[in-house]
Scaffold this active site. Structure first.
Site, PDB file in Angstrom:
ATOM      1  N   ARG A  98      -2.728   7.813  -2.302  1.00  0.00           N
ATOM      2  CA  ARG A  98      -2.423   6.811  -3.325  1.00  0.00           C
ATOM      3  C   ARG A  98      -3.673   6.403  -4.099  1.00  0.00           C
ATOM      4  O   ARG A  98      -3.625   6.194  -5.312  1.00  0.00           O
ATOM      5  CB  ARG A  98      -1.800   5.577  -2.647  1.00  0.00           C
ATOM      6  N   ASN A 365      -0.629   2.181   5.043  1.00  0.00           N
ATOM      7  CA  ASN A 365       0.675   2.588   5.539  1.00  0.00           C
ATOM      8  C   ASN A 365       1.315   3.604   4.610  1.00  0.00           C
ATOM      9  O   ASN A 365       0.625   4.285   3.859  1.00  0.00           O
ATOM     10  CB  ASN A 365       1.571   1.389   5.814  1.00  0.00           C
ATOM     11  N   HIS A 367       3.095   3.800   1.799  1.00  0.00           N
ATOM     12  CA  HIS A 367       2.802   3.854   0.361  1.00  0.00           C
ATOM     13  C   HIS A 367       1.370   4.300   0.118  1.00  0.00           C
ATOM     14  O   HIS A 367       1.085   5.025  -0.840  1.00  0.00           O
ATOM     15  CB  HIS A 367       3.052   2.481  -0.273  1.00  0.00           C
ATOM     16  N   CYS A 368       0.459   3.903   0.988  1.00  0.00           N
ATOM     17  CA  CYS A 368      -0.965   4.236   0.822  1.00  0.00           C
ATOM     18  C   CYS A 368      -1.244   5.724   0.973  1.00  0.00           C
ATOM     19  O   CYS A 368      -2.197   6.240   0.379  1.00  0.00           O
ATOM     20  CB  CYS A 368      -1.811   3.481   1.838  1.00  0.00           C
ATOM     21  N   ILE A 369      -0.450   6.423   1.781  1.00  0.00           N
ATOM     22  CA  ILE A 369      -0.722   7.848   2.031  1.00  0.00           C
ATOM     23  C   ILE A 369       0.070   8.756   1.105  1.00  0.00           C
ATOM     24  O   ILE A 369       0.022   9.984   1.260  1.00  0.00           O
ATOM     25  CB  ILE A 369      -0.454   8.228   3.499  1.00  0.00           C
TER      26      ILE A 369
END
Length: 378
Positions: A98, A365, A367-369
């Site tokens: 992201r 989490n 969304h971050c990956i």
């Protein structure tokens, strides 16, 4: 190709809502010892579950460095037989797609929707001021490397520092950020808030920026917006929440709620806020987890007992599902509550919960990956 001295807004490009159709998703295989404990074994299982869930409805580009043979071989083995998952050889320093990937934009033309990206400067969430690791050159180069490999043109916003997790857009002219992140001393200290906002408008193709004051307590990214608040459709958001006034998250969420309740979007609509409670029991690093990290010199360390920035807002919209973190154990009831809320808010999608503690211990989490690529021509 990198476009210089022309902004997306000048050419009609803008960032669509994440709930719009995707051509694919970028995920970077976990491997950094300072982020992923015990050789990233548990993290790889969680990443694989996320990849399989997303690959059910869109193509997934799984990035891994072939020179790191053990990680490449593990990825090959764990992803064998997963349709729509493509293993791609590109180097990175860590696994936060992201934040290091291109921010993809679209332009609607008579020939159909076209897709281009934006290249930002990445400095590991704060550079010399409060960055999380000192060597991030490969992460900073990743957006351009991915775009070149797959034929995407990029607008170049560098040296402006920005991470994809620090922005959310509704696809109709509104962007949402947190002041705690974008005004932090390690990002763009030479720019005023007004100058930063203008840069966002030019490179995201938006008319209005909503400035939430705070994010999730103890979020080491200086409180990215994607962990606290997300558009689920134009004019509607989910906001991480707690009714426990003694929890340090309460004041942070209340400040953002107060702001949103008096805000309007680019279309003049009041924002409809849906509360999405955080886990009832704070998620903290255990002693058993803490001993599994191997930290390089100058890298932010994790310690037993450290509270992690757990939030159900950190989900991913795939083409047919909402991929949501679960924290299990004493938060099993919280997990069910989050799934029920999102099922009511997103009835057109399946709710897929992934046990994500191993991702959270890395610092973020689901969304971050992930980084979505909108549908359209290149």
């Amino acid at each position: 190709m990198m476009i210089e001295n022309v902004t997306p807004k000048q050419t009609g490009f803008y960032m669509p809502g994440e709930y719009e159709r995707h051509a694919g998703c970028i995920i970077v295989w976990p491997q950094r010892p300072g982020s992923w404990s015990f050789g990233a074994e548990a993290a790889c299982e969680a990443f694989t579950a996320v990849i399989k869930a997303i690959a059910a409805s869109e193509h997934v580009y799984v990035i891994c460095d072939k020179n790191k043979e053990l990680h490449w071989q593990r990825a090959e083995k764990m992803l064998a037989g997963v349709e729509n998952a493509e293993l791609v050889n590109l180097p990175t320093d860590d696994s936060w797609a992201r934040d290091i990937g291109p921010t993809f934009l679209v332009q609607n033309t008579a020939q159909g929707r076209q897709v281009q990206g934006v290249n930002w400067r990445f400095n590991a969430w704060g550079g010399e001021v409060d960055g999380l690791y000192p060597d991030y050159a490969q992460d900073d180069a990743f957006a351009a490397a991915f775009a070149e490999k797959f034929g995407y043109t990029l607008f170049n916003a560098a040296p402006f520092v920005l991470e994809g997790g620090s922005i959310h857009c509704d696809g109709e002219g509104t962007a949402m950020v947190t002041a705690s992140c974008l005004l932090s001393a390690g990002r763009n200290p030479g720019l005023t808030q007004a100058q930063i906002e203008n840069k966002l408008k030019e490179y995201l193709g938006v008319e209005k920026v909503l400035w939430l004051p705070r994010g999730i307590y103890n979020d080491e990214t200086n409180e990215h917006v994607d962990n606290v608040c997300a558009f689920i459709r134009p004019g509607e958001v989910v906001l991480a929440w707690t009714d426990n006034e003694s929890d340090p998250q309460y004041a942070l969420s209340k400040a953002s709620l107060d702001y949103l309740e008096q805000a309007v979007d680019a279309k003049g609509r009041k924002i409809l806020v849906h509360k999405l409670p955080i886990p009832d029991v704070p998620v903290c690093i255990s002693e058993a987890e803490a001993v599994g990290f191997e930290f390089a010199e100058g890298e932010e360390i994790r310690e037993a007992g450290e509270r992690l920035a757990a939030s159900y807002v950190n989900f991913y919209f795939s083409n047919d599902s909402v991929i949501v973190p679960a924290f299990d154990g004493e938060n099993a009831a919280s997990d069910r509550r989050a799934a029920e809320i999102l099922a009511k808010l997103c009835p057109e999608r399946k709710i897929v919960q992934i046990p994500a503690r191993a991702i959270l211990t890395g610092g973020g989490n689901i969304h971050c990956i992930t980084q979505q690529i909108p549908e359209g021509g290149r």
